[in-house]
Write a protein that holds these residues in place. Sequence first.
Motif, PDB file in Angstrom:
ATOM      1  N   LEU A 295       0.831  -1.207   0.000  1.00 54.53           N
ATOM      2  CA  LEU A 295       0.000   0.000   0.000  1.00 54.53           C
ATOM      3  C   LEU A 295       0.862   1.253   0.000  1.00 54.53           C
ATOM      4  CD1 LEU A 295      -2.891  -1.036   2.414  1.00 54.53           C
ATOM      5  CD2 LEU A 295      -3.069  -0.579  -0.023  1.00 54.53           C
ATOM      6  N   LEU A 298       2.029   1.668  -3.413  1.00 52.22           N
ATOM      7  CA  LEU A 298       0.939   2.178  -4.243  1.00 52.22           C
ATOM      8  C   LEU A 298       0.831   3.685  -4.091  1.00 52.22           C
ATOM      9  CD1 LEU A 298      -1.537   1.609  -6.090  1.00 52.22           C
ATOM     10  CD2 LEU A 298      -2.902   1.483  -4.019  1.00 52.22           C
ATOM     11  N   GLU A 302       1.118   6.465  -7.076  1.00 46.68           N
ATOM     12  CA  GLU A 302       0.072   7.449  -7.340  1.00 46.68           C
ATOM     13  C   GLU A 302       0.619   8.864  -7.273  1.00 46.68           C
ATOM     14  OE1 GLU A 302      -2.868   6.900  -8.450  1.00 46.68           O
ATOM     15  OE2 GLU A 302      -3.286   4.805  -7.990  1.00 46.68           O
ATOM     16  N   ILE A 436       3.637   3.166 -17.813  1.00 46.53           N
ATOM     17  CA  ILE A 436       4.014   1.754 -17.894  1.00 46.53           C
ATOM     18  C   ILE A 436       5.152   1.476 -16.929  1.00 46.53           C
ATOM     19  CG2 ILE A 436       5.014  -0.031 -19.381  1.00 46.53           C
ATOM     20  CD1 ILE A 436       3.568   1.267 -21.725  1.00 46.53           C
ATOM     21  N   TRP A 439       3.910   1.437 -13.244  1.00 45.18           N
ATOM     22  CA  TRP A 439       3.084   0.282 -12.885  1.00 45.18           C
ATOM     23  C   TRP A 439       3.875  -1.016 -12.944  1.00 45.18           C
ATOM     24  CZ3 TRP A 439      -0.696   1.111  -9.921  1.00 45.18           C
ATOM     25  CH2 TRP A 439      -1.566   2.185 -10.096  1.00 45.18           C
ATOM     26  N   GLU A 440       4.785  -1.106 -13.904  1.00 46.01           N
ATOM     27  CA  GLU A 440       5.594  -2.329 -13.981  1.00 46.01           C
ATOM     28  C   GLU A 440       6.504  -2.457 -12.772  1.00 46.01           C
ATOM     29  OE1 GLU A 440       7.388  -2.304 -17.884  1.00 46.01           O
ATOM     30  OE2 GLU A 440       5.809  -3.642 -18.656  1.00 46.01           O
ATOM     31  N   PHE A 442       5.640  -1.460  -9.853  1.00 47.28           N
ATOM     32  CA  PHE A 442       4.760  -1.784  -8.721  1.00 47.28           C
ATOM     33  C   PHE A 442       4.290  -3.234  -8.727  1.00 47.28           C
ATOM     34  CE2 PHE A 442       1.888  -1.221  -5.343  1.00 47.28           C
ATOM     35  CZ  PHE A 442       0.683  -1.792  -5.681  1.00 47.28           C
ATOM     36  N   LEU A 443       4.168  -3.811  -9.911  1.00 47.46           N
ATOM     37  CA  LEU A 443       3.576  -5.155 -10.028  1.00 47.46           C
ATOM     38  C   LEU A 443       4.227  -6.191  -9.119  1.00 47.46           C
ATOM     39  CD1 LEU A 443       1.341  -6.695 -11.407  1.00 47.46           C
ATOM     40  CD2 LEU A 443       2.878  -7.160 -13.322  1.00 47.46           C
ATOM     41  N   ALA A 446       2.999  -5.840  -5.618  1.00 49.55           N
ATOM     42  CA  ALA A 446       1.650  -6.365  -5.395  1.00 49.55           C
ATOM     43  C   ALA A 446       1.689  -7.881  -5.307  1.00 49.55           C
ATOM     44  CB  ALA A 446       0.728  -5.908  -6.517  1.00 49.55           C
ATOM     45  N   LYS A 447       2.507  -8.499  -6.166  1.00 53.94           N
ATOM     46  CA  LYS A 447       2.576  -9.956  -6.172  1.00 53.94           C
ATOM     47  C   LYS A 447       3.237 -10.480  -4.901  1.00 53.94           C
ATOM     48  CE  LYS A 447       2.232 -10.983 -11.026  1.00 53.94           C
ATOM     49  NZ  LYS A 447       2.916 -11.041 -12.311  1.00 53.94           N
TER      50      LYS A 447
END
Lengths: 450, 398
Positions: A295, A298, A302, A436, A439-440, A442-443, A446-447
């Motif tokens: 979080l 994230l 953002e 991109i 977010w890449e 961050f992925l 998240a995983k």
Amino acid sequence: QSPEAARLSAEDISPSSNGPRDDDPDDPDDLFAEATEEVSLDSPERQPILSDGPSPAITPVTISPRVDVFDRSPDLVKHRLSSCDGMNAYMVYKVMTKTSLSIFSRDEVCVKRRFSDFLGLHSKLASKYMHMGYIVPPAPEKSIVGMTKVKVGKEDLSSVEFVEKRRSALERYLLRTVKHPALLKDPDVLQFLESSELPRAVSTQALSGAGILRMVNKAADAVNKMTIKMNESDAWFEEKQQQFENLDVQLRKLHASVESLVYHRKELSVNTASFAKSAAMLGNSEDHTALSRALSQLAEVEEKIDQLHQDQSYADFYLISELLGDYVRLITAVKGVFDQRMKAWAKWQDAQVMLQRKREAEAKLQYASKPDKLQQATDEIREWEGKVQQGERDFEQISKNIRREVGRFEKDRVKDFRVVIMKYLESLVHTQQQLIKYWEAFLPEAKAIA
Amino acid sequence: MTSISEDSDKEKMRSVSVDLNNDASLVIDIPDALCERDKVKFTVHTKTTLSSFQKPEFSVPRQHEDFIWLHDTIVETEEYAGFIIPPAPPKPDFEGPREKMHKLGEGESSMTKEEYAKMKQELEAEYLAVFKKTVQVHEVFLQRLSSHPMFRKDRNFQIFLEYDQDLSVRRKNAKEMFGGFFKNMVKSADEVLISGVKEVDEFFEQEKNFLLDYSIKIKDATAKAEKMTRSHKIADDYNHISGALNNTAADNNTAFKKHLEKCAEVFEKLRKVEDRMASDQELKLTELLRYYTRDIQAAKDLLYRRARALADYENSNKALDKARLKGKDVAQAEENQKQCLQKFDKLSESGKKELTSFKARRVVAFRKNLIEMTELEIKHAKNSVSLLQGSIEILKSN
């Protein structure tokens, strides 16, 4: 292409009460005309947004004059009047010209100019050239509200943005003006770019956008008052006028849509930033370690995205919105020259009517045997014949000029739009590529939540 | 009237909770729904192998108020005090699309036919999205109940699933009986009571502190996320720009005209991508936060009930001491105290289980949604890049 902040150094301006304001004898309506001190700003040199390419109409040499405008006054000014306060300060813009053209006395020159100087230049050019059918680029609009905030030393983002917006507008104005082959050679333009001292502009009231508009409207009124409706023998003019009417409507609509886009993107940026903060707080509160970390990440993503939105909205604005605004004003100037042509036609027609009257008067006098009156009448006929010829020549000349001007305008318009559209699309690509990237990154975070 | 019955879409939609239809003995879904003037009629479909039901497969029509009735009766049931009660689905909210429809009607004269058609299309899509969301959230509520060992056996739940008549009579009776007593109590006093309780149990002390703080933070995050996704109106602007470009193209010579038309096309395509970006973020992020705000509240309600039980137990202790002093009604007081302790222990035991599984559930749901959202955002951004770069190439060669 996000503008960097121009900082006002605090010592120059005392934001306390409004001190005595020197009345500007030139313009009683201009509350902020009088100068007491220069405002010192810090900002790096900027690239002009419209860069010049070779312009065959001016010179066969490949390098055209390049004009940079940026505001930087490294030294505090010596002429400081009475009690200095924010309201009487004015902004000074540094105008740097680099050229290889021989009409300039030096190949590199730097001068300081006020906003009213630009307005003064435009006023002179308009009065000299508009009636000949030349499309004189309009000067940027005055803005009392925006400028006041800057003058009272408000260092917030909006005044920084305002200064940059104005600087950019002034730069585009000058670039357009020197792109015009005739205007480039004009002594007033040369003086503006070269001479270190410039006489203060005569009346800033008349120089405002409203003033020019009034001048344009006067021509339009003259056209409307014409008793004989112009018999347009040349279909080209009728067609073109209609085209410009349409273009005016279309561009205004497009401009409004882009302004809406700028606004919404800014709003999105603000809301994204706000969410980012909230997500960070949520991450802190979360007691599951991996989720808490995700979080927080994230929130960081953002935050980066909000900055991205903001940068994109600057691109929206400076690349497209301002250009469209410029063109909307340019079209007013174009419509103005068409009206000037009609004025010229009316003048010619009036001369013909007058000539006819004089001929009739002379014919009457033939049978009255008053020799001196007859001589006067004959003289007057010759005078008006001359005026008719001049009127016809003027009308033909302005028609020719307008054809040429419109051709040049169309070419420039197409080129400008193509260049800007390309730049804008590339800015959009850049934004998406950044998205991109973020977010890449961050992925995996998240995983990693387990 | 709109109806929905695509299964594949629904699978993607079910994001806020992990798949709840694992147990084949009771499978519930909402395959269809009708929307009449903002009133939604859900078709609740049940497939079961349990003998407690009359038929193995059946469907009934239900309204939102029926779901609320079911939720409330479960909340009011004493035996369920130790469980986290699945939050009631929120009322279907068509305010967004309704507002848009209004704006569309007002702005009709100032738009071109194409723009108007596009906005109408978008409006319908938005309506459908709200519709799908409300179906999903009602469905998940029922599935939470069916997958819970205690709730699935609830008599009222069975009635809700099976009773083929209108439930409105029962709803009215329930209101008269309870008057929303428990509900109102929970809403007003829980914060004070929960924080006031002297906690002996380390687990519950931690949970209490966590839930109190987290509920504030997640509520705020939900609000900010809603604001953010609501303000993602870039797609609308691209639509207008596209229309304006097409307009401008008309009057130009062929080469430039093609150029402008190509640009209009780019914006039109970008609009679709931006739209998807915004709606996916709404679905995966904002909906997730919304759901868990409600679920966190349900967990807090559990803590409240336990705290009340503890207070009751402490009161019963005091009463027993008093009774012993006075020498009156001791046996009764002893019995009361025993029962309060039993109740409290039961709540603590099941509460612990529930809160532990709740955390696991929450973590899994966040993980799933964050991953899905990120993958979608990457996909959309890549789409944008390829479409922009393609157009740039074409425009350059023009």
